[in-house]
Each structure stands twice: as C-alpha cells, then as structure tokens.
Design a protein around this motif. Sequence first.
Motif, PDB file in Angstrom:
ATOM      1  N   THR A  73      30.255 -22.484 -16.423  1.00  0.00           N
ATOM      2  CA  THR A  73      29.642 -22.538 -15.374  1.00  0.00           C
ATOM      3  C   THR A  73      28.811 -21.107 -15.318  1.00  0.00           C
ATOM      4  N   PHE A  74      27.643 -21.280 -14.984  1.00  0.00           N
ATOM      5  CA  PHE A  74      26.746 -20.007 -14.913  1.00  0.00           C
ATOM      6  C   PHE A  74      25.917 -20.126 -13.571  1.00  0.00           C
ATOM      7  N   SER A  75      26.077 -19.207 -12.623  1.00  0.00           N
ATOM      8  CA  SER A  75      25.395 -19.311 -11.351  1.00  0.00           C
ATOM      9  C   SER A  75      24.948 -17.768 -10.952  1.00  0.00           C
ATOM     10  N   GLY A  76      23.533 -17.345 -10.739  1.00  0.00           N
ATOM     11  CA  GLY A  76      23.199 -16.214 -10.293  1.00  0.00           C
ATOM     12  C   GLY A  76      23.587 -15.242 -11.243  1.00  0.00           C
ATOM     13  N   LEU A  77      23.533 -15.414 -12.547  1.00  0.00           N
ATOM     14  CA  LEU A  77      23.767 -14.337 -13.555  1.00  0.00           C
ATOM     15  C   LEU A  77      22.400 -13.652 -13.954  1.00  0.00           C
ATOM     16  N   GLY A  78      22.369 -12.504 -14.169  1.00  0.00           N
ATOM     17  CA  GLY A  78      21.193 -11.575 -14.420  1.00  0.00           C
ATOM     18  C   GLY A  78      21.614 -11.156 -15.792  1.00  0.00           C
TER      19      GLY A  78
ATOM     20  N   ALA B 267      30.855 -29.502 -21.349  1.00  0.00           N
ATOM     21  CA  ALA B 267      30.132 -29.369 -20.036  1.00  0.00           C
ATOM     22  C   ALA B 267      29.731 -28.062 -19.797  1.00  0.00           C
ATOM     23  N   ILE B 268      28.356 -28.074 -19.467  1.00  0.00           N
ATOM     24  CA  ILE B 268      27.693 -26.820 -18.855  1.00  0.00           C
ATOM     25  C   ILE B 268      26.944 -26.945 -17.807  1.00  0.00           C
ATOM     26  N   ASN B 269      27.291 -26.050 -16.662  1.00  0.00           N
ATOM     27  CA  ASN B 269      26.398 -26.114 -15.392  1.00  0.00           C
ATOM     28  C   ASN B 269      26.088 -24.892 -15.251  1.00  0.00           C
ATOM     29  N   ALA B 270      24.657 -24.955 -14.905  1.00  0.00           N
ATOM     30  CA  ALA B 270      23.836 -23.744 -14.867  1.00  0.00           C
ATOM     31  C   ALA B 270      23.193 -24.106 -13.388  1.00  0.00           C
ATOM     32  N   ASN B 271      22.948 -22.898 -12.630  1.00  0.00           N
ATOM     33  CA  ASN B 271      22.191 -23.001 -11.490  1.00  0.00           C
ATOM     34  C   ASN B 271      21.713 -21.672 -10.826  1.00  0.00           C
ATOM     35  N   GLY B 272      20.349 -21.739 -10.644  1.00  0.00           N
ATOM     36  CA  GLY B 272      19.969 -20.002 -10.245  1.00  0.00           C
ATOM     37  C   GLY B 272      20.269 -19.156 -11.217  1.00  0.00           C
ATOM     38  N   ILE B 273      19.951 -19.424 -12.445  1.00  0.00           N
ATOM     39  CA  ILE B 273      19.925 -18.719 -13.345  1.00  0.00           C
ATOM     40  C   ILE B 273      18.761 -18.655 -14.574  1.00  0.00           C
ATOM     41  N   GLY B 274      18.402 -17.651 -15.275  1.00  0.00           N
ATOM     42  CA  GLY B 274      17.276 -17.506 -16.332  1.00  0.00           C
ATOM     43  C   GLY B 274      17.888 -17.197 -17.611  1.00  0.00           C
TER      44      GLY B 274
ATOM     45  N   THR C 153      18.827 -18.203 -26.961  1.00  0.00           N
ATOM     46  CA  THR C 153      18.636 -19.573 -27.340  1.00  0.00           C
ATOM     47  C   THR C 153      20.056 -20.092 -27.079  1.00  0.00           C
ATOM     48  N   LEU C 154      20.144 -21.378 -26.659  1.00  0.00           N
ATOM     49  CA  LEU C 154      21.464 -21.963 -26.402  1.00  0.00           C
ATOM     50  C   LEU C 154      21.800 -23.069 -27.476  1.00  0.00           C
ATOM     51  N   LEU C 155      22.921 -22.946 -28.229  1.00  0.00           N
ATOM     52  CA  LEU C 155      23.535 -23.866 -29.178  1.00  0.00           C
ATOM     53  C   LEU C 155      24.661 -24.475 -28.776  1.00  0.00           C
ATOM     54  N   ALA C 156      24.528 -25.790 -28.206  1.00  0.00           N
ATOM     55  CA  ALA C 156      25.791 -26.323 -27.579  1.00  0.00           C
ATOM     56  C   ALA C 156      25.869 -27.774 -28.174  1.00  0.00           C
ATOM     57  N   PRO C 157      26.123 -28.186 -29.393  1.00  0.00           N
ATOM     58  CA  PRO C 157      26.133 -29.439 -29.884  1.00  0.00           C
ATOM     59  C   PRO C 157      26.889 -30.506 -29.238  1.00  0.00           C
ATOM     60  N   TYR C 158      28.120 -30.027 -28.892  1.00  0.00           N
ATOM     61  CA  TYR C 158      28.832 -30.924 -28.127  1.00  0.00           C
ATOM     62  C   TYR C 158      28.873 -30.923 -26.479  1.00  0.00           C
ATOM     63  N   ALA C 159      28.068 -30.388 -25.855  1.00  0.00           N
ATOM     64  CA  ALA C 159      27.976 -30.256 -24.283  1.00  0.00           C
ATOM     65  C   ALA C 159      26.846 -31.021 -23.873  1.00  0.00           C
ATOM     66  N   ASP C 160      27.186 -31.770 -22.367  1.00  0.00           N
ATOM     67  CA  ASP C 160      26.158 -31.957 -21.654  1.00  0.00           C
ATOM     68  C   ASP C 160      25.861 -31.172 -20.656  1.00  0.00           C
ATOM     69  N   VAL C 161      24.540 -30.660 -20.670  1.00  0.00           N
ATOM     70  CA  VAL C 161      23.977 -29.680 -19.772  1.00  0.00           C
ATOM     71  C   VAL C 161      23.541 -30.307 -18.697  1.00  0.00           C
ATOM     72  N   ARG C 162      24.008 -29.656 -17.309  1.00  0.00           N
ATOM     73  CA  ARG C 162      23.379 -29.942 -16.017  1.00  0.00           C
ATOM     74  C   ARG C 162      22.691 -28.545 -15.694  1.00  0.00           C
ATOM     75  N   PHE C 163      21.296 -28.478 -15.520  1.00  0.00           N
ATOM     76  CA  PHE C 163      20.805 -27.094 -15.324  1.00  0.00           C
ATOM     77  C   PHE C 163      19.380 -27.424 -14.438  1.00  0.00           C
ATOM     78  N   SER C 164      19.446 -26.910 -13.356  1.00  0.00           N
ATOM     79  CA  SER C 164      18.528 -27.074 -12.216  1.00  0.00           C
ATOM     80  C   SER C 164      18.188 -25.762 -11.761  1.00  0.00           C
ATOM     81  N   ASN C 165      17.145 -25.354 -11.119  1.00  0.00           N
ATOM     82  CA  ASN C 165      16.739 -24.151 -10.266  1.00  0.00           C
ATOM     83  C   ASN C 165      16.885 -22.982 -11.274  1.00  0.00           C
ATOM     84  N   GLY C 166      16.339 -22.799 -12.565  1.00  0.00           N
ATOM     85  CA  GLY C 166      16.403 -21.781 -13.491  1.00  0.00           C
ATOM     86  C   GLY C 166      15.505 -22.050 -14.797  1.00  0.00           C
ATOM     87  N   SER C 167      15.854 -21.208 -15.721  1.00  0.00           N
ATOM     88  CA  SER C 167      14.846 -21.386 -16.921  1.00  0.00           C
ATOM     89  C   SER C 167      15.703 -20.872 -17.987  1.00  0.00           C
TER      90      SER C 167
END
Length: 784
Positions: free
Chosen positions: A705-710, A731-738, A742-756
């Motif tokens: 889980t990633f949130s508000g990470l600089g 499972a990767i959950n990210a929000n409010g993060i840039g 590069t992310l390599l996650a061949p087994y992960a379902d990523v949920r990523f909004s409000n970020g880049s």
Amino acid sequence: MHQTTRKNAAGLLALVVACLGLGLGGCGETQAGEQALSSTRAAVEITSGPIFLTGHDPDFHAQDDAGARRLLSKAVTYVRHGSTLPMLWVESRIAVPSGHRVGKNGLIAIGLNEGSGFIHANGAQLAAQSPSWWQTLSQRYSAIGVASDFGGTLTQAELDVLNAHKADIATFVNGGGGLLALAEGGGGAGLTQRNWFKFLPIEVVSTGNASPPYTVSAYGQSEFGLLDSDVNSPSHSHFTSDFGLNVVTRSAPTGQIMTLAGKVRITDGGFLVANAGPDQTLDATAWATPVTLNGSGSSTDDAGAPLQYRWQEGTLVLADTASPTTTVMLSPGVHTITLVVTNSRGETASDTVVITIRNTQPPSITCPESIVKPTEPGLCSAQASFPAPVAQAPVGGATVSCDHTSGSSFPAGVTPVICTVTDRLGNTASCTFTITVRDEEAPTIIPPAPTVSEVNGTCRSTLPSVIAASHVVDNCASGEDLTLTQTPPAGTSVGAGTHIITLVATDEAGNSATATTRHTVVDLTPPGRPCGACFGVRLSDYNLFVLNDYTQGTDVQGKVAAGGNIRMNNFSVGVGLADGNTANALVAGGNLTLSNGAVWGDAWHGGSLSANSVTMSRGTISQGSPIDFVYQGARLRVLSSRLANLPVNGTTVRESWGGVMLRGTDPNVNVFQVPASAFTGAVLLSIDAPGGSLAVINISGSTATFSGLGHSFAGGIDQRGVLFNFVDTAAINANGIGFWGTLLAPYADVRFSNGSFDGGLYARSMTGYAEGHINPLNDRDICQ
C-alpha cells in the motif's frame, strides 16, 4: 409333526369381538348368543389340544430377559395354534408382593395386546361364570393361560376355581383348545398352598429352585427353536413323568423334567397323545411312492391294551392298524395326513403330518437374449432392463427369480444373470444370460498450469515432463489403469518462445482424450552476449503493460498494452511518442472499449471494438494480436525472479518518522530488499545511488500500500535508473502518489488512482485513473 389350525367362521369372530367389549360375565348367555355360537360349531375343526407346561416362570422374566421372552412367545404361539381368538389369561388382581410381578406384563412384553390377544380373569371373575360359559370356552378362546405363582400373581383363589372346573378344562382341550400353565408350587410369597396343576391329570413336585443349568431337548430345539440360554432362569417346579408328552427342558445335573409339551386328549387315565412323527420330504420313485408312517411316538393305553392307529388323508382312510408303523403309497404332491389313535375305552387323540413327494419332472426356463449397453455419462455402470424369462412347471405353481433385478444398475464389464424357476414342490431349473456394459466414455484431462524455463548456454531449453502434474479423471479406470503420454516428450530441446505440449490419456477400454498446456522458454540474453552469461533488463518499450485487463484508464503518454480487455474514458494515449514510434501504441488482446479520447498511434484489438468520439492521430485501429502476451508474461515473471535472486548490496533503513532510506554505492547495480509493510504509512522514499546505476528495489509481501509517498534522489540517480520489483505481491493499492521509476509486478493486480507513474508499469492488471508519464527505464545488462 404338523399342528392343525382351528378355522373359525366370520360370525363367530364377530360375536367374540362383541363379547370382549362386555367383559367376562354374561357373554354368550343370551338365547341369541347361544344360537350364534351353535351355528358356528360346524366350522370348528375338533382335534387334540396343544399343551405347554413349564416349571419356569417366563411371565416374570420376559419383562426384562430376551431368552424368557423367546420361551414365552414360543409357548403362547404353540397353544393358540394359529387361532385368531384371544387367550384366557388366569391371574389375580392383588397388590403385587415383593419379589413378584404382574404376569400378564410378560404377555405384553412379547407383543400381545390385552383385549384382543388375551383376556385377563381372576378367581372371582371365573367363579361368577355360569356352567354354560365354561362349557363353551372353545367358542370364545384359543387357549387358557395360567400365570405362575412364583414370579406372577396366581393365587389359591384362581387355582381352586381351575381345579373345580377340571372336567370343563378337559372338554376344552379335547375340543382342540390350548393350555399354557406356568410354574406352581407355592414359593415366593406363598400365593398358593396346595393342589398345584390339579386341573390336569399329572403330578408336580415343588422344588423351590431346581438345579441349573437347564438344557433344551432335541424336541424343544426342532419344535420351538429354543436354545439353552432361553431357559436358564430359575425353575421352581418339575414333573414326575413325561405323561406321554414331549420333554422340552430338563435340569442337566438331576435330569428333572422342567417343561413338557404335546398335543393331547385328556382321558380318565391321563393324557392320550397322538404323535404322527416329523414331516417328511421324499423324491418320487414312481407314480406312487412308498412312504412309512410312524406313530410310535404316541402314548400307550393306560390300561395296557394296544392303541389302534388310523391314518387318513381327508376322508380317505389310508391305514387302520394296531401297529404304530405302516407303509402307504403316495403320488407326487403335498399330503396332509391325520393320525387318530384310539385307546381301549374308545377315547381318541389326533395329530397330523405333512408328507411332500417331490416331482421328478423338473420345471424348465428360457432366459432372454444377452444385452449390450454403453456406460451412462460419468458412471462406470448402466441401468439395464430385461424381459422376464419364460418358465414352465409341469406340476404348476412356478415362481421365477433372478439374482439381478431388471432395471437395476450393472457395472462395466460382463455380468452373468442367473434366473431360477421353482415349482410348487420345490424343484428348480436355471438359465443364464449376460449383460455387457461397455465403457465408451473418454477420460477427462485437467492439464497442469503452463510452465516456464530460460535458455541455457546453447540458447535452448528442454521440455519438462508434465504427466505427473496432470490430473486425469475417468468414469471407470483409476489412475494406475490409465495411459498418459505427452508430445513432444519430456527432454525435447526447444528454442525461445511458447511451445504447446499435447497430453493424451487412454483408459483400459481404449477411449482417449486430449488436452494441451504450454511451456514458454524465455531468452533474456542481451544482444551481443553469449546465452546464459548475462540477462538483460529491457523495460523501456511500454509506459503501461498488463497481462490481463486495464480498466478506467485515462492519460498515458506512452504505449499501452493489455492481454485482456481495455476500457478507457476521457483519455489520451501515446501523445508523448516520437513520430517514428507510433506502432502498437494501444493494444488490447481482448475487447477494446474507448470513449471521448485520442490515440496517437496505431491501435489493435483481439476481441470486439467499441469506439465513441475517438480521434486516431498518426495511426489506425485494426483487429489483430501483434503481441504474444503469453510469452511476454513469462518473460516478465522470469525477469522478476532473476532480479529477486540478485545479492543485496545496498542498505535499507525505515525511519520512525516515515522515511524509507535506501543507499547504494555500486556504480552498476544496487540491490535493496524491502518488505512491503515498510511502505505502509511511509511519507518519503529516499534513494541515494551513483548516477547511471540501476537501483533494484525487491519488495516482498502479498499486499503493498502506497499513499502520500514522496520521492527524493541523491548521488546522481533518477527515475530512469529505479526499478521497483514486486517479487510476490498479489495486490498493490496506490493513492495520492507519483511513482518515480518503473514498476515490475507480474503477479499483482494494481489499483491506482489520483497519482502518476514516471516510467513503466508492468503488472498483472491495472484499475484506476493514474497517469503515465514517459520516463523509460534505462536498459541494463546484468552479468553474474
């Protein structure tokens, strides 16, 4: 010896049922009642009555002992001799003394119902009956039962009344009525004091408790099916003689007679017993077969004169002789023969014997044709119906049975069905046919999951054996009875790419099924390098690459590819691509659904297309699959595994204030090991590494889980040199993060909004509105 049944007319039964409802007194005393009784006498077959006398007290013990219940049940059945009339049960109604029980409860314990199975009368009730009532007992009752005075509650009052009506009881027995008399002798509470069993012409001796164990005679075993264990309760009286009756039980140590039974006629001199001998079954030797009839078991004349023996079948007299044995000629069939013995005073007793002459002409039977059927789906069997065999029996009465029932289930293979006809004399004949159930159902193969390997030093690999990992189900055969092969066989040398392995399963019946699985050989060899020496990190071609679905997509500056479906709204794809790099800007292996957006390059869809208000700049939309997602997925998983196995040479510190501090000094590759939990609540990711180096951040844990990470960089490294490798994350959950890197996650379902993400995102699937910015990972060759 065959027991004759008294047949009672319907009118008699109706009268008896009506009398039961009125109690004992006065029943049958009216003129109408007497006329009704008289009208039924012709329907009653007069024969010697069955008597069962015992010094045991099964009425007491039957209430809690299975053997006593068996003894009492056999005795009651014997004396009632098949009649539907109730038994008259003689017992007091006094308060039960200590050590005694109500004897009629023993009758209830063996299944008799008071009012229909037996009628209870005490001494006062019996004494109140008229002479005509006593004289017509046989029209009301099948038998008289006398309770014991040891375990039951027979008192002197009942015994005196019975003794006073000794003649009436003799008339009842001589008319075919039964008599059951249990232990008497005045023991226990002393309910009786004298004249025990005096309503019969016998002598009894009271012994208190006679010596056990008690044994059952051969007669008791054959006639009643009794065992020694049925009569091992105490015995309180014994008989001084057999009086012409049959011994049922006796004391083994002393030889004292404890139980007697037989069909008798009571005479002035005692019992007159007719014994026609055991039933016989003979094979016919001719149309008329000689049969020896033996009445020697009958009692002798008390005056010393010989008995006269008359044998007759129905009204036909077969023999009338002074000899107890005689030979008669009988034809095939079942013969019920009555023996009438007469003493010197003209008194008679009778017994019957059943002689069966078996026909020498057996029946015949013809079976149906054999049947062949396939197994039913999913079963190793099938239901099969067949017509009844054709049978003939010269003597008639043919019954046919088969050892398998028509319409039942039959297993795969050949099942013989044997059918037998039996005629009314017991002759049999058999025939056989077969039911063949063929297994015509192919096995089901569940192949193993696809496998992956890397090229070796010869730039090739060998196919593994996938047989052991396959699961085969068959309706009939088990695993060891199945043949499973793979093509190409294990060990076959193959080059890089995806290879199809075909599995063939064959059952014992020759039915086959086919299934396939894949083996992908991945080549990570960098250009110009020998195979197996190095592996290349090449993750610069796509801004977003997922193996399954990409949903809710928005702006991605670089290329986008998904092995499944793509759904984007208010989007832009490929705007940051150079003019010469627009091929495969947007690729969906499945369905492509677009609305309100623009694609700056070529777009592909393997499934359906839905495009609404979509601008195609620098390219067109075509149907096809330019990317081998199976191979690419295998390549990404192999690359992630190779990176995860690199030795750690960088340091990781998780600060309490939320900083994840990474520091490496290697100018080429810096490897960090970080648990996914370190990013929960983290506010800063700091990477300090030389410029131009590759920072491999191996992240382990099922969920991240990633949130508000600089981010902060030091030492010269930037996002083009950062690779987040999610080793086993699902499972990767990210929000409010840039993400910078590069992310390599061949087994992960990523949920990523409000970020880049600045770089590439390679995952199993992606859902969300995070933007993708082009900052591709620098290519790197890693040699070990």
